[in-house]
Design a protein around this motif. Structure first.
Motif, PDB file in Angstrom:
ATOM      1  N   LEU A 245       0.838  -1.203   0.000  1.00 56.93           N
ATOM      2  CA  LEU A 245       0.000   0.000   0.000  1.00 56.93           C
ATOM      3  C   LEU A 245       0.871   1.251   0.000  1.00 56.93           C
ATOM      4  O   LEU A 245       0.614   2.194  -0.756  1.00 56.93           O
ATOM      5  N   GLU A 246       1.913   1.255   0.819  1.00 61.94           N
ATOM      6  CA  GLU A 246       2.813   2.404   0.871  1.00 61.94           C
ATOM      7  C   GLU A 246       3.499   2.633  -0.475  1.00 61.94           C
ATOM      8  O   GLU A 246       3.615   3.764  -0.937  1.00 61.94           O
ATOM      9  N   MET A 247       3.947   1.555  -1.116  1.00 66.27           N
ATOM     10  CA  MET A 247       4.587   1.672  -2.430  1.00 66.27           C
ATOM     11  C   MET A 247       3.591   2.183  -3.463  1.00 66.27           C
ATOM     12  O   MET A 247       3.923   3.019  -4.301  1.00 66.27           O
ATOM     13  N   PHE A 248       2.355   1.701  -3.401  1.00 64.61           N
ATOM     14  CA  PHE A 248       1.299   2.161  -4.299  1.00 64.61           C
ATOM     15  C   PHE A 248       1.110   3.670  -4.160  1.00 64.61           C
ATOM     16  O   PHE A 248       1.050   4.391  -5.157  1.00 64.61           O
ATOM     17  N   ARG A 249       1.057   4.153  -2.929  1.00 62.00           N
ATOM     18  CA  ARG A 249       0.847   5.585  -2.700  1.00 62.00           C
ATOM     19  C   ARG A 249       2.033   6.410  -3.184  1.00 62.00           C
ATOM     20  O   ARG A 249       1.861   7.521  -3.688  1.00 62.00           O
ATOM     21  N   ILE A 250       3.230   5.872  -3.040  1.00 57.70           N
ATOM     22  CA  ILE A 250       4.408   6.562  -3.577  1.00 57.70           C
ATOM     23  C   ILE A 250       4.313   6.634  -5.094  1.00 57.70           C
ATOM     24  O   ILE A 250       4.549   7.686  -5.698  1.00 57.70           O
ATOM     25  N   LEU A 251       3.960   5.523  -5.719  1.00 60.04           N
ATOM     26  CA  LEU A 251       3.882   5.477  -7.183  1.00 60.04           C
ATOM     27  C   LEU A 251       2.836   6.433  -7.733  1.00 60.04           C
ATOM     28  O   LEU A 251       3.097   7.144  -8.708  1.00 60.04           O
TER      29      LEU A 251
ATOM     30  N   PRO B  34      -3.387   5.149 -10.716  1.00 53.73           N
ATOM     31  CA  PRO B  34      -3.606   3.923  -9.962  1.00 53.73           C
ATOM     32  C   PRO B  34      -3.451   2.640 -10.787  1.00 53.73           C
ATOM     33  O   PRO B  34      -2.866   1.672 -10.302  1.00 53.73           O
ATOM     34  N   GLN B  35      -3.949   2.629 -12.004  1.00 51.05           N
ATOM     35  CA  GLN B  35      -3.878   1.403 -12.800  1.00 51.05           C
ATOM     36  C   GLN B  35      -2.432   1.057 -13.172  1.00 51.05           C
ATOM     37  O   GLN B  35      -2.026  -0.103 -13.109  1.00 51.05           O
ATOM     38  N   ILE B  36      -1.669   2.049 -13.544  1.00 49.35           N
ATOM     39  CA  ILE B  36      -0.256   1.795 -13.866  1.00 49.35           C
ATOM     40  C   ILE B  36       0.481   1.336 -12.608  1.00 49.35           C
ATOM     41  O   ILE B  36       1.288   0.399 -12.660  1.00 49.35           O
ATOM     42  N   ALA B  37       0.184   1.962 -11.472  1.00 44.51           N
ATOM     43  CA  ALA B  37       0.817   1.553 -10.213  1.00 44.51           C
ATOM     44  C   ALA B  37       0.478   0.099  -9.887  1.00 44.51           C
ATOM     45  O   ALA B  37       1.360  -0.672  -9.470  1.00 44.51           O
ATOM     46  N   MET B  38      -0.775  -0.301 -10.089  1.00 44.97           N
ATOM     47  CA  MET B  38      -1.161  -1.696  -9.832  1.00 44.97           C
ATOM     48  C   MET B  38      -0.421  -2.645 -10.769  1.00 44.97           C
ATOM     49  O   MET B  38       0.026  -3.719 -10.354  1.00 44.97           O
ATOM     50  N   ASN B  39      -0.280  -2.253 -12.032  1.00 43.48           N
ATOM     51  CA  ASN B  39       0.454  -3.090 -12.989  1.00 43.48           C
ATOM     52  C   ASN B  39       1.920  -3.230 -12.581  1.00 43.48           C
ATOM     53  O   ASN B  39       2.488  -4.320 -12.665  1.00 43.48           O
ATOM     54  N   LEU B  40       2.530  -2.132 -12.148  1.00 47.31           N
ATOM     55  CA  LEU B  40       3.925  -2.184 -11.704  1.00 47.31           C
ATOM     56  C   LEU B  40       4.082  -3.090 -10.480  1.00 47.31           C
ATOM     57  O   LEU B  40       5.002  -3.902 -10.409  1.00 47.31           O
ATOM     58  N   LEU B  41       3.159  -2.965  -9.534  1.00 51.42           N
ATOM     59  CA  LEU B  41       3.235  -3.797  -8.335  1.00 51.42           C
ATOM     60  C   LEU B  41       2.970  -5.269  -8.659  1.00 51.42           C
ATOM     61  O   LEU B  41       3.538  -6.156  -8.026  1.00 51.42           O
ATOM     62  N   SER B  42       2.129  -5.523  -9.648  1.00 46.14           N
ATOM     63  CA  SER B  42       1.848  -6.908 -10.039  1.00 46.14           C
ATOM     64  C   SER B  42       3.065  -7.559 -10.672  1.00 46.14           C
ATOM     65  O   SER B  42       3.265  -8.768 -10.553  1.00 46.14           O
ATOM     66  N   ARG B  43       3.874  -6.773 -11.342  1.00 46.37           N
ATOM     67  CA  ARG B  43       5.043  -7.308 -12.044  1.00 46.37           C
ATOM     68  C   ARG B  43       6.300  -7.331 -11.191  1.00 46.37           C
ATOM     69  O   ARG B  43       7.243  -8.039 -11.490  1.00 46.37           O
ATOM     70  N   SER B  44       6.327  -6.510 -10.143  1.00 47.90           N
ATOM     71  CA  SER B  44       7.546  -6.437  -9.335  1.00 47.90           C
ATOM     72  C   SER B  44       7.561  -7.540  -8.293  1.00 47.90           C
ATOM     73  O   SER B  44       6.537  -8.037  -7.868  1.00 47.90           O
ATOM     74  N   ALA B  45       8.739  -7.892  -7.879  1.00 44.99           N
ATOM     75  CA  ALA B  45       8.894  -8.852  -6.786  1.00 44.99           C
ATOM     76  C   ALA B  45       9.029  -8.045  -5.512  1.00 44.99           C
ATOM     77  O   ALA B  45      10.107  -7.557  -5.194  1.00 44.99           O
TER      78      ALA B  45
END
Length: 90
Positions: A54-60, A68-79
């Motif tokens: 959640l914190e990383m999402f808010r930073i992104l 938000p959608q790009i942030a979710m895609n980035l978080l889905s792909r990152s480890a």
């Protein structure tokens, strides 16, 4: 997207692909950290298994050009295991 039942009321929550996959194998109560995005034409809930996500999402989403959608895609792909879940350790 998942539907969370809260006392008989269903809420659609967008979650990352890893979170969605992990819920398919769980049959227990799950704690979810959420972010509510309010726009002129929609109110959307985004859900995360860990507060660090959640914190990383808010930073992104604070970065110009990342919504938000790009942030979710980035978080889905990152480890996220690579991201330190304990910020005090630096």
């Amino acid at each position: 997207m998942v539907v969370i039942d809260v006392h008989g009321v269903g809420y659609q929550v967008q979650v990352t692909q890893p979170a969605s996959s992990s819920w398919q194998t769980r049959h227990e109560t799950v704690k979810l950290y959420t972010h509510m995005a309010v726009r002129e034409d929609a109110i959307t809930l985004y859900g995360f298994l860990h507060q660090s996500e959640l914190e990383m999402f808010r930073i992104l989403i604070g970065v110009t050009g990342i919504g938000p959608q790009i942030a979710m895609n980035l978080l889905s792909r990152s480890a996220l295991g690579v991201c330190d879940r304990n910020p005090e350790r630096g």
